[in-house]
Design a protein around this motif. Sequence first.
Motif, PDB file in Angstrom:
ATOM      1  N   PHE A 103       0.824  -1.216   0.000  1.00 20.85           N
ATOM      2  CA  PHE A 103       0.000   0.000   0.000  1.00 20.85           C
ATOM      3  C   PHE A 103       0.860   1.269   0.000  1.00 20.85           C
ATOM      4  CE2 PHE A 103      -3.287  -2.961   1.587  1.00 20.85           C
ATOM      5  CZ  PHE A 103      -4.214  -2.735   0.584  1.00 20.85           C
ATOM      6  N   ALA A 104       1.983   1.241   0.684  1.00 25.12           N
ATOM      7  CA  ALA A 104       2.881   2.395   0.675  1.00 25.12           C
ATOM      8  C   ALA A 104       3.450   2.614  -0.725  1.00 25.12           C
ATOM      9  CB  ALA A 104       4.000   2.201   1.692  1.00 25.12           C
ATOM     10  N   SER A 105       3.761   1.538  -1.424  1.00 30.10           N
ATOM     11  CA  SER A 105       4.290   1.659  -2.788  1.00 30.10           C
ATOM     12  C   SER A 105       3.231   2.214  -3.738  1.00 30.10           C
ATOM     13  CB  SER A 105       4.792   0.311  -3.293  1.00 30.10           C
ATOM     14  OG  SER A 105       5.891  -0.116  -2.541  1.00 30.10           O
ATOM     15  N   LYS A 106       1.987   1.756  -3.580  1.00 27.88           N
ATOM     16  CA  LYS A 106       0.905   2.307  -4.405  1.00 27.88           C
ATOM     17  C   LYS A 106       0.760   3.802  -4.166  1.00 27.88           C
ATOM     18  CE  LYS A 106      -3.092   0.498  -4.896  1.00 27.88           C
ATOM     19  NZ  LYS A 106      -4.399  -0.155  -4.738  1.00 27.88           N
ATOM     20  N   PHE A 107       0.831   4.212  -2.914  1.00 31.90           N
ATOM     21  CA  PHE A 107       0.742   5.625  -2.571  1.00 31.90           C
ATOM     22  C   PHE A 107       1.901   6.404  -3.207  1.00 31.90           C
ATOM     23  CE2 PHE A 107       2.231   9.007   0.292  1.00 31.90           C
ATOM     24  CZ  PHE A 107       1.134   9.855   0.243  1.00 31.90           C
ATOM     25  N   ALA A 108       3.127   5.862  -3.096  1.00 33.23           N
ATOM     26  CA  ALA A 108       4.303   6.555  -3.644  1.00 33.23           C
ATOM     27  C   ALA A 108       4.218   6.662  -5.163  1.00 33.23           C
ATOM     28  CB  ALA A 108       5.573   5.820  -3.234  1.00 33.23           C
ATOM     29  N   ILE A 109       3.784   5.589  -5.814  1.00 31.46           N
ATOM     30  CA  ILE A 109       3.665   5.621  -7.276  1.00 31.46           C
ATOM     31  C   ILE A 109       2.636   6.671  -7.697  1.00 31.46           C
ATOM     32  CG2 ILE A 109       2.841   4.292  -9.274  1.00 31.46           C
ATOM     33  CD1 ILE A 109       4.158   1.819  -7.942  1.00 31.46           C
ATOM     34  N   ARG A 110       1.514   6.724  -6.971  1.00 32.23           N
ATOM     35  CA  ARG A 110       0.479   7.713  -7.299  1.00 32.23           C
ATOM     36  C   ARG A 110       1.010   9.137  -7.100  1.00 32.23           C
ATOM     37  NH1 ARG A 110      -3.292   5.597  -4.444  1.00 32.23           N
ATOM     38  NH2 ARG A 110      -3.071   6.902  -2.596  1.00 32.23           N
ATOM     39  N   ARG A 111       1.739   9.380  -6.022  1.00 35.50           N
ATOM     40  CA  ARG A 111       2.284  10.728  -5.771  1.00 35.50           C
ATOM     41  C   ARG A 111       3.375  11.097  -6.773  1.00 35.50           C
ATOM     42  NH1 ARG A 111       0.053  14.012  -1.672  1.00 35.50           N
ATOM     43  NH2 ARG A 111      -1.671  12.718  -1.014  1.00 35.50           N
ATOM     44  N   ILE A 112       4.186  10.124  -7.167  1.00 31.93           N
ATOM     45  CA  ILE A 112       5.237  10.413  -8.152  1.00 31.93           C
ATOM     46  C   ILE A 112       4.611  10.718  -9.505  1.00 31.93           C
ATOM     47  CG2 ILE A 112       7.143   9.359  -9.439  1.00 31.93           C
ATOM     48  CD1 ILE A 112       7.849   7.841  -6.809  1.00 31.93           C
ATOM     49  N   ARG A 113       3.579   9.978  -9.878  1.00 28.87           N
ATOM     50  CA  ARG A 113       2.910  10.166 -11.172  1.00 28.87           C
ATOM     51  C   ARG A 113       2.068  11.434 -11.210  1.00 28.87           C
ATOM     52  NH1 ARG A 113      -0.640   5.666 -11.507  1.00 28.87           N
ATOM     53  NH2 ARG A 113      -2.059   7.034 -10.350  1.00 28.87           N
ATOM     54  N   ASP A 114       1.265  11.666 -10.178  1.00 31.31           N
ATOM     55  CA  ASP A 114       0.308  12.775 -10.192  1.00 31.31           C
ATOM     56  C   ASP A 114       0.800  14.027  -9.478  1.00 31.31           C
ATOM     57  OD1 ASP A 114      -1.338  10.968 -11.456  1.00 31.31           O
ATOM     58  OD2 ASP A 114      -2.454  10.469  -9.630  1.00 31.31           O
ATOM     59  N   GLY A 115       1.789  13.905  -8.659  1.00 29.88           N
ATOM     60  CA  GLY A 115       2.259  15.047  -7.881  1.00 29.88           C
ATOM     61  C   GLY A 115       1.437  15.213  -6.609  1.00 29.88           C
ATOM     62  N   GLU A 116       1.835  16.174  -5.817  1.00 37.16           N
ATOM     63  CA  GLU A 116       1.137  16.426  -4.560  1.00 37.16           C
ATOM     64  C   GLU A 116      -0.149  17.199  -4.812  1.00 37.16           C
ATOM     65  OE1 GLU A 116       3.286  17.906  -1.209  1.00 37.16           O
ATOM     66  OE2 GLU A 116       5.139  17.020  -1.927  1.00 37.16           O
ATOM     67  N   GLU A 117      -1.081  16.997  -3.900  1.00 38.06           N
ATOM     68  CA  GLU A 117      -2.326  17.762  -3.988  1.00 38.06           C
ATOM     69  C   GLU A 117      -2.041  19.176  -3.507  1.00 38.06           C
ATOM     70  OE1 GLU A 117      -5.204  15.849  -1.551  1.00 38.06           O
ATOM     71  OE2 GLU A 117      -5.066  13.956  -2.620  1.00 38.06           O
ATOM     72  N   ASN A 118      -2.546  20.136  -4.258  1.00 36.07           N
ATOM     73  CA  ASN A 118      -2.408  21.523  -3.831  1.00 36.07           C
ATOM     74  C   ASN A 118      -3.623  21.909  -3.008  1.00 36.07           C
ATOM     75  OD1 ASN A 118       0.029  21.913  -5.094  1.00 36.07           O
ATOM     76  ND2 ASN A 118      -0.925  22.531  -7.027  1.00 36.07           N
ATOM     77  N   LEU A 119      -3.374  22.313  -1.809  1.00 36.38           N
ATOM     78  CA  LEU A 119      -4.462  22.746  -0.944  1.00 36.38           C
ATOM     79  C   LEU A 119      -4.604  24.260  -1.081  1.00 36.38           C
ATOM     80  CD1 LEU A 119      -3.748  20.719   2.313  1.00 36.38           C
ATOM     81  CD2 LEU A 119      -5.460  20.261   0.578  1.00 36.38           C
ATOM     82  N   GLU A 120      -5.825  24.693  -1.292  1.00 42.36           N
ATOM     83  CA  GLU A 120      -6.098  26.107  -1.378  1.00 42.36           C
ATOM     84  C   GLU A 120      -6.906  26.489  -0.150  1.00 42.36           C
ATOM     85  OE1 GLU A 120      -8.207  28.573  -4.635  1.00 42.36           O
ATOM     86  OE2 GLU A 120      -6.784  27.172  -5.587  1.00 42.36           O
ATOM     87  N   ILE A 121      -6.377  27.399   0.615  1.00 48.90           N
ATOM     88  CA  ILE A 121      -7.036  27.795   1.841  1.00 48.90           C
ATOM     89  C   ILE A 121      -7.689  29.141   1.624  1.00 48.90           C
ATOM     90  CG2 ILE A 121      -6.687  28.319   4.265  1.00 48.90           C
ATOM     91  CD1 ILE A 121      -4.243  26.454   4.165  1.00 48.90           C
ATOM     92  N   GLU A 122      -8.990  29.173   1.810  1.00 51.94           N
ATOM     93  CA  GLU A 122      -9.748  30.415   1.656  1.00 51.94           C
ATOM     94  C   GLU A 122     -10.203  30.901   3.015  1.00 51.94           C
ATOM     95  OE1 GLU A 122     -13.047  30.662  -0.978  1.00 51.94           O
ATOM     96  OE2 GLU A 122     -12.097  29.285  -2.387  1.00 51.94           O
ATOM     97  N   ARG A 123     -10.112  32.153   3.157  1.00 50.34           N
ATOM     98  CA  ARG A 123     -10.569  32.728   4.399  1.00 50.34           C
ATOM     99  C   ARG A 123     -12.039  33.115   4.220  1.00 50.34           C
ATOM    100  NH1 ARG A 123      -7.109  36.763   8.041  1.00 50.34           N
ATOM    101  NH2 ARG A 123      -8.610  36.805   9.717  1.00 50.34           N
ATOM    102  N   VAL A 124     -12.883  32.643   5.103  1.00 53.73           N
ATOM    103  CA  VAL A 124     -14.311  32.881   4.923  1.00 53.73           C
ATOM    104  C   VAL A 124     -14.834  34.013   5.808  1.00 53.73           C
ATOM    105  CG1 VAL A 124     -14.847  30.593   4.071  1.00 53.73           C
ATOM    106  CG2 VAL A 124     -14.873  31.039   6.527  1.00 53.73           C
ATOM    107  N   ASP A 125     -14.096  34.465   6.773  1.00 52.64           N
ATOM    108  CA  ASP A 125     -14.560  35.584   7.602  1.00 52.64           C
ATOM    109  C   ASP A 125     -14.045  36.897   7.020  1.00 52.64           C
ATOM    110  OD1 ASP A 125     -11.955  35.081   8.175  1.00 52.64           O
ATOM    111  OD2 ASP A 125     -12.104  35.633  10.272  1.00 52.64           O
ATOM    112  N   LYS A 126     -14.574  38.000   7.489  1.00 53.70           N
ATOM    113  CA  LYS A 126     -14.170  39.294   6.933  1.00 53.70           C
ATOM    114  C   LYS A 126     -13.182  39.978   7.774  1.00 53.70           C
ATOM    115  CE  LYS A 126     -18.142  39.925   4.221  1.00 53.70           C
ATOM    116  NZ  LYS A 126     -19.033  40.771   3.610  1.00 53.70           N
TER     117      LYS A 126
END
Length: 161
Positions: A138-161
């Motif tokens: 399972f760790a190898s599957k995870f590593a292969i997926r991350r190497i192929r697709d790259g890291e997920e980019n998290l976008e943080i939005e501020r919802v308060d004013k």
Amino acid sequence: MNKYYFIFLIWLLPVYFLFQGGYQVMAYFGIHNTYDQGESYVASVTDFDVKQIAAQTNGYVVLKFTTSEGLTVEEQLALPVQFAQVIMKSELIPIRYLESSFNPIVIMPVYELQQSVIKVNIAVTSFGMLATILLSFFASKFAIRRIRDGEENLEIERVDK
């Protein structure tokens, strides 16, 4: 170099368990070989020591005997505490000896106990190997997926004013 390639190093764990299991299997067949084909002798105990360090207790015994060919053999054997309790008060110990075996000396009073300890060790290393193979897969599957697709980019939005 991508940091996810290091995840593949986890495959060293199943390899380690494979070597440990192989050693235990060789020890198991070694004591059987010595017991079945070895010669019986009575060895004298020249030295015996049991050490307790924290929660671990182990020791050693030095056995000395003369073979049928006239060769004097003096061997130091490691003893777990269970084996030491059986032979603690003995000055002469019956043994089986086969020089060409993986385990050349088998102490007869602890033979059955030694077999059961090795069987437990084989079971534990087999379970460890299976668990780490599953984890490595399972760790190898995870590593292969991350190497192929790259890291997920998290976008943080501020919802308060």
